[in-house]
Design an enzyme around this catalytic site. Sequence first.
Site, PDB file in Angstrom:
ATOM      1  CB  CYS A 130      -1.022   0.111   1.059  1.00 12.85           C
ATOM      2  SG  CYS A 130      -1.825  -1.655   1.489  1.00 12.85           S
TER       3      CYS A 130
ATOM      4  NE  ARG B 189       4.305   1.732  -0.670  1.00  5.74           N
ATOM      5  CZ  ARG B 189       5.435   1.141   0.156  1.00  5.74           C
ATOM      6  NH1 ARG B 189       6.536   1.424  -0.243  1.00  5.74           N
ATOM      7  NH2 ARG B 189       5.316   0.709   1.284  1.00  5.74           N
TER       8      ARG B 189
ATOM      9  CD1 TRP C 132      -0.550  -6.257  -1.520  1.00  5.36           C
ATOM     10  CD2 TRP C 132      -1.234  -5.887  -3.538  1.00  5.36           C
ATOM     11  NE1 TRP C 132      -0.383  -7.428  -2.200  1.00  5.36           N
ATOM     12  CE2 TRP C 132      -0.640  -7.146  -3.379  1.00  5.36           C
ATOM     13  CE3 TRP C 132      -1.646  -5.400  -4.853  1.00  5.36           C
ATOM     14  CZ2 TRP C 132      -0.744  -8.035  -4.409  1.00  5.36           C
ATOM     15  CZ3 TRP C 132      -1.431  -6.248  -5.795  1.00  5.36           C
ATOM     16  CH2 TRP C 132      -0.790  -7.475  -5.844  1.00  5.36           C
TER      17      TRP C 132
ATOM     18  CG  ASN D  13       0.868   1.681   3.674  1.00  3.71           C
ATOM     19  OD1 ASN D  13      -0.030   2.033   3.174  1.00  3.71           O
ATOM     20  ND2 ASN D  13       1.985   2.489   3.482  1.00  3.71           N
ATOM     21  N   GLY D  14       0.063  -1.726   6.461  1.00  5.98           N
ATOM     22  CA  GLY D  14       0.514  -2.993   7.336  1.00  5.98           C
ATOM     23  C   GLY D  14      -0.691  -3.615   7.844  1.00  5.98           C
TER      24      GLY D  14
ATOM     25  CD  GLU E 206      12.665 -19.730  -8.673  1.00  7.41           C
ATOM     26  OE1 GLU E 206      11.859 -20.194  -9.292  1.00  7.41           O
ATOM     27  OE2 GLU E 206      12.409 -18.411  -8.682  1.00  7.41           O
TER      28      GLU E 206
ATOM     29  CE  LYS F 260      13.177 -16.086 -11.253  1.00  4.71           C
ATOM     30  NZ  LYS F 260      11.925 -16.285 -10.575  1.00  4.71           N
TER      31      LYS F 260
ATOM     32  CD  GLU G 266      11.842 -15.592 -15.360  1.00  2.00           C
ATOM     33  OE1 GLU G 266      10.528 -15.387 -15.404  1.00  2.00           O
ATOM     34  OE2 GLU G 266      12.212 -16.281 -14.512  1.00  2.00           O
TER      35      GLU G 266
ATOM     36  CG  HIS H 286      22.101 -40.923 -12.146  1.00  2.00           C
ATOM     37  ND1 HIS H 286      22.770 -42.472 -12.134  1.00  2.00           N
ATOM     38  CD2 HIS H 286      22.237 -40.552 -10.642  1.00  2.00           C
ATOM     39  CE1 HIS H 286      22.889 -42.773 -10.741  1.00  2.00           C
ATOM     40  NE2 HIS H 286      22.449 -41.573  -9.971  1.00  2.00           N
TER      41      HIS H 286
ATOM     42  CE  LYS I 245       4.878 -10.728 -11.592  1.00  2.00           C
ATOM     43  NZ  LYS I 245       6.100 -11.453 -10.886  1.00  2.00           N
TER      44      LYS I 245
END
Length: 601
Positions: free
Chosen positions: A2, A28, A76, A102-103, A474, A478, A481, A497, A596
Site C-alpha cells: 500500500c 505499491r 493492496w 499500511n500494514g 529456481e 531465474k 529467464e 546419471h 507476468k
Amino acid sequence: MCGIIGCVGHHDDTLDVVLDGLETLEYRGYDSAGVALVDDSIDVQKKQGRLEALRTEIAKRDVTPTGDVGIGHTRWSTHGPPTDANAHPHTDEAGQVAVVHNGIIENYQSLRDELEAEGVTFTSDTDTEVIPHLFAAYLETDLSTELAFHRTLERIDGSYAIAAVVAGDDRIFATRNDSPLVLGIGENQYYLASDVPAFLEYTRDVVYLDDGDVAIIDADGWDVTDGDGESVDKEVSTVTWSAEQTGKSGYEHYMLKEINEQPTALRQGLSGRLDELAGDITVEELDDVGFPETVHFVACGTSYHAALYGVELFREVGVPAQAFLASEYATGPAPIPEDGLIVGVTQSGETADTLSALREAQGRGAKTLALTNVVGSTAARECDHALYIRSGPEIGVAATKTFSSQLTALNLLAETIADNTRGSRDLVLALRDVPSDIQQVLDETTAEAIVDEYVDNESFFFIGRGLHFPVALEGALKFKEITYEHAEGFASGELKHGPLALVTSNTPVFAIVTGNDERARKTIGNVKEVEARDAPVIAVTDGQSDVERYADHVLEIPETHQRTAPMLANVQLQLVAYHMANQLGRSIDKPRNLAKSVTVE
Ligand code: F6R
C-alpha cells in the site's frame, strides 16, 4: 504494501497533489484508492480498482473535494477484498476522523469486538477501521488531539504506517512501526508518504521517520516526538534521485527493488502469525481447513519450485504430499484424491494452467486452497480456502520476493495443518529471524563481483539436495529467464546419471551446501565430481562444512534452521541472476517472450 501520501500548506490544488502522489505510488498497490480533504469537515472519496477509476469517480462530482490538508492511499488488500467500502481512508461514524494505513493491525479483532460492544457500527472488513473509531472515541474525552492520537497508538499492535486527519484541524498526525514513512520538508508546504517519489516534485528535503516516531505536520512546520510525547531530534537529508528513477525508489530495476524488499515482504507475511514465546504458529485463514489425508500441489514455474519445497515440509509433518505441474495435472493420469486437499500455489492467482487444475479437482469433489499474493484473485475467489502470502505487488516479470514469501507461507501452512506443537519453537524463531538474515545477505553479498568472472560463459549448472533442490531449480530458472543463457538445475546426486557429460571448464556450477550432515557431505562429493572435470565451483554455504576447500568462490549465508536456509541461498542466486543479466544488458524487468501473468493454457 500500500501507498500513503499526505500534504499540508497552501497548494493551488491539494487534490491534484494527492492524486499525482498516488500515481507514483501505484506500484505499491492498485486494487483500490482513496483521498480525504480536510476543511471544517472531511470529504472522502474512494473507489475499488486502479487510480484511474478514482479519478473518473471524482470527475463525475459536481463539487470536487477542496481544502489545504489532504491524505490519500492506494491499497493492496490484506484484510477484506478490494471493494469501495474496504478502500482507505476509513472514518469514524461521524466522519470527524479519517485514517489511511499500511500494514496490519494484529489485535484488530479484539479492538473491533470491544468497539462493537460499545455500539460502534463498522462499515468495512478491514483491520484499519478500528483506528478512526478509537481516535474519535478518545477525542470525545477531554484529551487534546495529540494525546488522543497517542492513546490510540497505545492500543494497537502490529506493523503500520498511519496518517490521520481531523475535521476542522489543519494538521496531519502520523506514525510508523515496521512500515516506511517519510516526511517531505518544503516552504510552508509539508508532505508525508510511504515513499519519497510521491512528493519529489515539490521537495527533495526529507526526514526519514523511525519506528515509534510520531509526526505532526501543518503549514507552519513539522514536529516529531516519541510515544511519550518527548521531542525527537531528526535530521533533514536531501535526496539526489531524478524523477525518472522514482517508481523504482532509486533502484535501476523493479527486480532489484523487489529483491531488496524481501525483508519487508516476509515481515508482512509473518505478522500476527507467529507466537515466539509459545513457539506457536496461528493462521486465522486456516481455522477450518482440517487435516487432509493427502495434499496435492498444483503450480507453474517458480510457484512449482515453491510447491516442491512444500512437498518436503508436508512429508516432514506426516502428511503425504506430491507436487504437479498444473499444466499436466488435469489432463494427465494423476488420480485426484477426493478426500485430499489440492493447493494451488500461484502468486497472481490468475495463471490459467493452475486455475484449470484447481477447477478440475474441485469438479471431482476435492477441497482446494489457493496460496496466493492477490486478494480477490480468481484462485482466491474460487477455492474453498485462501492463504495470502502478503508480499505486496510484484512488478518485475521474474518472481523474486513472492517466491520467498511462498516458502514462508508453506511453512505456516504445513505446521498449522499438522497442528505441530512439538519442536516447532526453533522453526518459529528461525522464521522470525529470516527477514534480518536476508537483510544480512543483501548487505554482504559478493554476487556482483563473482559473476563478473563468468560473463563469457554460456552454460551454468545449479545443484542442491533435499530442500535445496527446489532452490537449485529456481536459481537456474531465474538465471535463464533474465540472462538468456543456458542454465539447468539438478538434484546434486543426479549429475552423475547423465548431465555430468556436459560439465567442462566452461560450465560454472553453483552448489548449495548448508549444515554438515549427510546430505551436505554427499553434495560435497558431487562438488568434487565437477571440480575433477575442471568446472568452476561457486558454493552457496553457511560455512559449516568444508565445501569452501573445493570451491573457486563462496557466497555466504548466515547459519539458520534447515527449513530457512533455502530462502537465504535463494536470495544469493537471485542476485547472481540479476547481476549477470545486468552485465549482459538484458531487459531485466520484461524479459523477452515472457509475461507476468500467464492467462492462457
Ligand atoms: C518466473 C515466474 C513464472 C511464474 C509462473 C506462475 O520468474 O514468475 O515462472 O512463477 O508463471 O505464476 P503464478 O505464480 O502467478 O501462478
